[in-house]
Design an enzyme around this catalytic site. Structure first.
Site, PDB file in Angstrom:
ATOM      1  N   SER A   1      54.650  65.699  19.842  1.00 40.68           N
ATOM      2  CA  SER A   1      54.655  64.340  18.690  1.00 40.68           C
ATOM      3  C   SER A   1      55.099  62.652  19.015  1.00 40.68           C
ATOM      4  CB  SER A   1      55.709  65.467  17.763  1.00 40.68           C
ATOM      5  OG  SER A   1      55.691  64.824  16.397  1.00 40.68           O
ATOM      6  N   ALA A   2      54.653  62.247  17.954  1.00 46.11           N
ATOM      7  CA  ALA A   2      53.970  60.453  18.123  1.00 46.11           C
ATOM      8  C   ALA A   2      55.719  60.315  17.617  1.00 46.11           C
ATOM      9  CB  ALA A   2      53.161  60.195  18.060  1.00 46.11           C
ATOM     10  N   HIS A   3      55.832  60.543  16.249  1.00 48.44           N
ATOM     11  CA  HIS A   3      56.900  59.943  15.793  1.00 48.44           C
ATOM     12  C   HIS A   3      57.917  60.887  15.967  1.00 48.44           C
ATOM     13  CE1 HIS A   3      59.450  63.580  12.956  1.00 48.44           C
ATOM     14  NE2 HIS A   3      57.587  64.318  13.529  1.00 48.44           N
TER      15      HIS A   3
ATOM     16  N   CYS B   1      64.048  70.067   9.835  1.00 46.24           N
ATOM     17  CA  CYS B   1      63.071  71.011   9.294  1.00 46.24           C
ATOM     18  C   CYS B   1      64.017  72.484   8.278  1.00 46.24           C
ATOM     19  CB  CYS B   1      62.457  72.279  10.615  1.00 46.24           C
ATOM     20  SG  CYS B   1      61.821  70.055  11.057  1.00 46.24           S
TER      21      CYS B   1
ATOM     22  N   ALA C   1      53.415  68.703  16.719  1.00 45.07           N
ATOM     23  CA  ALA C   1      54.551  69.502  16.945  1.00 45.07           C
ATOM     24  C   ALA C   1      54.086  70.583  16.571  1.00 45.07           C
ATOM     25  CB  ALA C   1      55.768  69.302  17.374  1.00 45.07           C
ATOM     26  N   THR C   2      54.434  70.843  15.210  1.00 43.79           N
ATOM     27  CA  THR C   2      54.490  72.043  14.137  1.00 43.79           C
ATOM     28  C   THR C   2      52.854  72.588  14.306  1.00 43.79           C
ATOM     29  OG1 THR C   2      55.816  71.383  12.521  1.00 43.79           O
ATOM     30  CG2 THR C   2      54.152  72.777  11.945  1.00 43.79           C
TER      31      THR C   2
ATOM     32  N   ASN D   1      66.444  70.788  19.700  1.00 47.70           N
ATOM     33  CA  ASN D   1      66.312  69.726  19.051  1.00 47.70           C
ATOM     34  C   ASN D   1      67.679  69.299  18.331  1.00 47.70           C
ATOM     35  OD1 ASN D   1      64.650  72.161  17.508  1.00 47.70           O
ATOM     36  ND2 ASN D   1      65.298  71.434  16.048  1.00 47.70           N
TER      37      ASN D   1
ATOM     38  N   GLN E   1      60.764  66.885  21.582  1.00 50.86           N
ATOM     39  CA  GLN E   1      62.428  66.551  21.665  1.00 50.86           C
ATOM     40  C   GLN E   1      62.017  66.104  22.922  1.00 50.86           C
ATOM     41  OE1 GLN E   1      64.658  65.727  18.782  1.00 50.86           O
ATOM     42  NE2 GLN E   1      63.256  66.678  17.602  1.00 50.86           N
TER      43      GLN E   1
HETATM   44  N1  PMP Z   1      59.599  71.112  17.648  1.00 49.39           N
HETATM   45  C1  PMP Z   1      60.916  70.621  18.119  1.00 49.39           C
HETATM   46  C2  PMP Z   1      61.449  70.601  18.870  1.00 49.39           C
HETATM   47  C3  PMP Z   1      60.962  69.666  16.757  1.00 49.39           C
HETATM   48  O1  PMP Z   1      62.206  68.641  17.278  1.00 49.39           O
HETATM   49  C4  PMP Z   1      59.884  69.245  16.134  1.00 49.39           C
HETATM   50  C5  PMP Z   1      60.345  67.886  15.133  1.00 49.39           C
HETATM   51  N2  PMP Z   1      61.590  68.958  14.399  1.00 49.39           N
HETATM   52  C6  PMP Z   1      58.762  70.040  15.815  1.00 49.39           C
HETATM   53  C7  PMP Z   1      58.595  71.054  16.650  1.00 49.39           C
HETATM   54  C8  PMP Z   1      58.027  69.364  15.152  1.00 49.39           C
HETATM   55  O2  PMP Z   1      57.156  68.526  14.921  1.00 49.39           O
HETATM   56  P1  PMP Z   1      56.309  68.129  13.954  1.00 49.39           P
HETATM   57  O3  PMP Z   1      57.434  66.933  13.219  1.00 49.39           O
HETATM   58  O4  PMP Z   1      55.243  66.674  15.131  1.00 49.39           O
HETATM   59  O5  PMP Z   1      55.311  68.520  13.424  1.00 49.39           O
END
Ligand code: PMP
Length: 406
Positions: free
Chosen positions: A208-210, A334, A80-81, A160, A188
């Site tokens: 995002s998959a994880h 993060c 997602a980043t 999140n 999320q």
């Molecule tokens: N957006 C949100 C709302 C998230 O919670 C996160 C993960 N903490 C991210 C983006 C980033 O996702 P990724 O770890 O897949 O880069």
């Protein structure tokens, strides 16, 4: 109540917003793509390549189906980043001639807010709309922020840290009626609240998959193709993969895992929401029975697995160091370095918490693999600690008082 130990896995994992355990069914689906079917999905000259491409196509169809999109609207990224970066930078660059203004929200993830800051440095104007005490976007301020120059709005589907869900459809409609593109970060929300890119007027969406029991390092960007489509300047140039929008050999095992995770999330959606909410409510009720705890976020409209609690008189660090066998967090993974630097969460600040309250806030995130006994254990352990801490604090006050009297 003494919890039965049987299905308690130590350390107890209650940080499912940060990441989730990969579902064993997802692992099984991925394995052959490491050891047997290891071809490059772009190798069109042999069966290794064909098989990899077929698997990628199937995952693309599965992910598209869960959000009511078409397969060619799914662009695979590393998470997602990257999707947020690609969406915001790619759209801003492409539509610069139309306007130079973007609108976002105060509680966005850093991968949206930091991109906005970097866009400001290259000449864009960004309006950050505030939220109320529950983390709900201020709708009047949002509407007032939309101008003739606005090219893009980015508001997350669910937060999140405090779990508050946004009125995605209302926001999407407001943008669509003004011909402003609407992006939502659904990292999320995906798998936990209904997402329909058509009815909710979503033009671009990050996944995002994880966060859905899939592997780390794989995600996607939904990009609307219908009605003229959304154009986007690629941020990674190279071999023309993903319709030239994101170069790089596809992460085939990751994509297969993502597809399987999305398919599973869709098939267990109703039951899982119920299971998560039941566990979360049990946890929250158990802990908040002690009066010195408040619940953050919009309890009417919140992710079913989220509970953000502020403990008065105890810092999150103190609590976490006492209950080390329970994996909980101070907030977004993060931004946990910010806590080390004694800065505090921009999300908690945005909902009006002061630095003391923010430092006393803990995020609990239950997940698919959390058991009821783990919740019972957590409640018993934390409430016992709260009682003990309060008794010690009361004793210290009495001692102080009596020494002062003497
Ligand atoms: N957006 C949100 C709302 C998230 O919670 C996160 C993960 N903490 C991210 C983006 C980033 O996702 P990724 O770890 O897949 O880069």
């Amino acid at each position: 109540m003494t919890p039965r130990k049987t299905d308690i896995h130590f350390p107890i994992y209650l940080d499912n917003h940060a990441s989730t355990r990969v579902d064993p069914r997802v692992v099984q689906a991925m394995l052959p793509f490491f050891t047997e079917q290891y071809g490059n999905a772009s190798s069109s000259d042999h069966r290794f390549g064909w098989y990899a491409k077929e698997a990628v196509d199937m995952a693309r169809r599965r992910i598209a189906k869960t959000i009511h999109a078409e397969p060619n609207e799914i662009i695979f990224t590393s998470g997602a980043t990257e999707s947020n970066n690609l969406a915001l930078k790619g759209i801003a660059e492409t539509y610069r001639d139309k306007g130079n203004h973007l609108v976002t929200c105060a509680t966005e993830h850093s991968s949206v807010l930091d991109v906005c800051r970097s866009l400001e440095l290259s000449g864009f104007r960004v309006t950050v709309v505030p939220v109320d005490w529950a983390g709900r976007i201020e709708m009047d301020a949002f509407e007032a922020a939309l101008t003739r120059d606005t090219i893009l709005v980015s508001v997350m589907a669910a937060n999140n840290e405090i779990g508050t869900c946004a009125p995605i459809e209302a926001l999407g409609r407001m943008c669509r009626s003004r011909q402003i593109l609407f992006h939502t970060d659904a990292a999320q929300a995906f798998g936990k609240i209904q997402l329909n890119v058509r009815t909710q007027c979503i033009d671009v969406m990050s996944l995002s998959a994880h966060k859905i029991y899939g592997p780390k390092g794989i995600g996607a960007l939904f990009l609307r193709r219908s009605n003229g489509g959304v154009r986007l300047m690629p941020q990674v140039d190279g071999g023309g993969h993903e319709w030239g929008l994101r170069a790089g050999s596809l992460n085939v095992p990751g994509i297969v895992g993502f597809g399987e995770a999305a398919h599973l999330a869709e098939s267990v959606y109703d039951a899982e929401r119920k299971h998560l909410a039941m566990l979360r409510d049990k946890l929250e009720q158990g802990i908040t029975e002690s009066r010195d705890v408040i619940v953050n976020g919009d309890t009417e409209n919140r992710l079913p697995n989220n509970s953000s609690l502020t403990f008065f008189g105890i810092t999150a660090k103190e609590l976490m160091s006492e209950v080390r066998e329970i994996a909980i967090s101070t907030g977004s993974a993060c931004t946990s370095e910010d806590i080390e630097r004694e800065e505090y969460s921009h999300v908690l600040k945005a909902i009006g918490l002061d630095s003391e309250q923010a430092k006393s806030t803990v995020r609990f995130g239950v997940g698919r693999f959390t058991t009821e006994n783990e919740i019972d254990y957590t409640v018993a352990r934390i409430t016992a600690y709260l009682r003990q801490h309060r008794a010690a604090a009361a004793l210290a006050t009495v001692k102080n008082y009596s020494t002062r009297d003497r």
